[in-house]
Design an enzyme around this catalytic site. Sequence first.
Site, PDB file in Angstrom:
ATOM      1  N   GLU A 252      -8.338  -1.762   1.904  1.00 38.17           N
ATOM      2  CA  GLU A 252      -7.212  -1.477   0.851  1.00 38.17           C
ATOM      3  C   GLU A 252      -6.901  -2.576  -0.100  1.00 38.17           C
ATOM      4  OE1 GLU A 252      -2.320   0.017   1.445  1.00 38.17           O
ATOM      5  OE2 GLU A 252      -3.827   0.565   3.101  1.00 38.17           O
ATOM      6  N   PRO A 307       1.793   4.728   0.711  1.00 39.39           N
ATOM      7  CA  PRO A 307       1.147   4.911   2.168  1.00 39.39           C
ATOM      8  C   PRO A 307      -0.177   5.611   2.385  1.00 39.39           C
ATOM      9  CG  PRO A 307       3.390   5.043   2.370  1.00 39.39           C
ATOM     10  CD  PRO A 307       3.204   5.205   0.820  1.00 39.39           C
ATOM     11  N   ARG A 308      -0.937   5.360   3.139  1.00 37.03           N
ATOM     12  CA  ARG A 308      -2.312   6.022   3.264  1.00 37.03           C
ATOM     13  C   ARG A 308      -2.407   7.375   3.374  1.00 37.03           C
ATOM     14  NH1 ARG A 308      -4.915   1.438   7.602  1.00 37.03           N
ATOM     15  NH2 ARG A 308      -5.045  -0.090   5.817  1.00 37.03           N
ATOM     16  N   ASP A 309      -1.449   8.022   4.128  1.00 35.94           N
ATOM     17  CA  ASP A 309      -1.364   9.279   4.352  1.00 35.94           C
ATOM     18  C   ASP A 309      -1.134   9.963   2.968  1.00 35.94           C
ATOM     19  OD1 ASP A 309       1.254   8.458   4.460  1.00 35.94           O
ATOM     20  OD2 ASP A 309       1.868  10.376   4.884  1.00 35.94           O
TER      21      ASP A 309
END
Length: 598
Positions: A252, A307-309
Amino acid sequence: MEFERHAYDVVVVGAGGAGLRAAIAAHEDGARTAVVCKSLLGKAHTVMAEGGIAAAMGNAYPEDDWRVHFRDTMRGGKMLNHWRMAQLHAQEAPDRVRELEDWGALFDRTPDGLISQRDFGGHRYARLAHVGDRTGLELIRTLQQRTVALGVDVFMECTVTRVLTDAEGVTGAFGYWRESGRFVAWEAPSVVLATGGIGKAYKVTSNSWEYTGDGHSLALQAGAGLVNMEFVQFHPTGMVWPPSVRGILVTESVRGDGGVLRNSAGNRFMFDYIPDFFRKETAETEDEADRWYEDKKNNRRPPELLPRDEVARAINSEVKAGRGSPHGGVFLDIASRRPAEYVRRRLPSMYHQFKELADVDITAEAMEVGPTCHYVMGGVEVDPDTAAARVPGLFAAGEVAGGMHGSNRLGGNSLSDLLVFGRRAGTAAAEHARKRAGLVALVEESLADAARAALAPFEREGGENPYAVQAELQQTMHDLVGIIRTAAEVEQALARIAALRERVAALSVEGHRQYNPGWHLALDLPHLLLVSECIARAALEREESRGGHTRDDFPAPDPEWGRTNLVCTRTADGGVGVTRQPLPQMPPELAEVFEEQP
């Protein structure tokens, strides 16, 4: 049957960041401590956590503090986190980072000589302490050096197959040396599980070969519960080409340092996927997002740092809509955003990874990336303050423990999580061992039973091939319990898992116990199958979409489910049962944090 036998106060299973930090804490608290790891010391999967350690040290922004970090963590987990774990994590992470520095970790520095902190998705402020994009490697190197210097015993290339218990709790562990196949038993009143995740249950994963759900399964079989197992994080950016490297992590940090995501038309598509929950803090135009890198205090964050989701679902949607890259991903572009020298200095591992594995120069062209199974938020249900499971003498820390991250983990929180709760687990395990000193003993019948179970694949002829069964399990989880789920697909997965359970019971291997990877996989498969059933049953039960769990037939979050955890336990017939449990109530003084203005 002969066994190699040892006696300790605390046995730590796993030599990643959580395991080593637990072992250091237990040893410093006076416990005779051993570490058991499947691979060589220093080869733990923690080295793949490249971007940094999240801690509100205030080095980049003085206004950052534990309250903001706590709020970011809870919001990232869609408020399903155990509030006490998130609180302890945010409060103690800065001290754990400074501790690493005291032990010799060499962090990147600010111009003023402070530990440098970088931006990551879901974090309001730049707060990830880092060492280029090799932070996990530096963390493991530092903890490994301290573990060895303290004289902690380490059993390398050794696998634990069973946690041993009696009516009063844990009595030790049973396992085997991977090289020789000889059995070994450890008598100990405290066992700390620090075995990491479950990624090898999926076809495409960033996880290494060790991540076969051992700790989750060992805890479940010993009588502990697993919480939040439906929440599996698919990191938005894994390599997608060539096939030999599909799933390998692309940190990331690339997005934190200015990289942007584009579809096949060259559009920065993330602007189309900003959820209402984050809209006030997220830039909605390209100019606004670009200004953020120059004036981070006064501008909203680029959508690539959601956020990753959220990012993983957006990439998945673009690919399904036919706007993906040639090999089924999207493009991650930092070449047009940053000078080549900057990229090589800030992201040396990524530069070499793509150059060596994909023949791509990321300073000159975009990377092809796509979601990869990366992390499981679910794990052993533990007491926040002690990391103790419901089985006396059993503790868990790191990825194998549940509750801390709720439905979605923010980047960088994994390394601070394993430091904070690894230390707490080790200290509590040493305290429990003192209370149980002289009261535990290995039972010969239990050892003999564990040995028979381990040798069973050699007793069968013409049975199932472990590699074929694992491939079918991975395909099932990839196709039916992946990023997007439906009831019909999960029910189909459970039917396949039931059929695979019969095949796992009929596994057979040839040859001898020495140097036999087929046997090793045969012993790992029951763990993988049990964990996969937990994920599928919890995914079927939770009829909403939240964090790392997206149901196409229930696409919105449900407030009632937002107050409910699901706990998996082992049933009498060896299956998995799921029960609903109210979310622990946050005290009013902490709830006030969410009313403060960012």
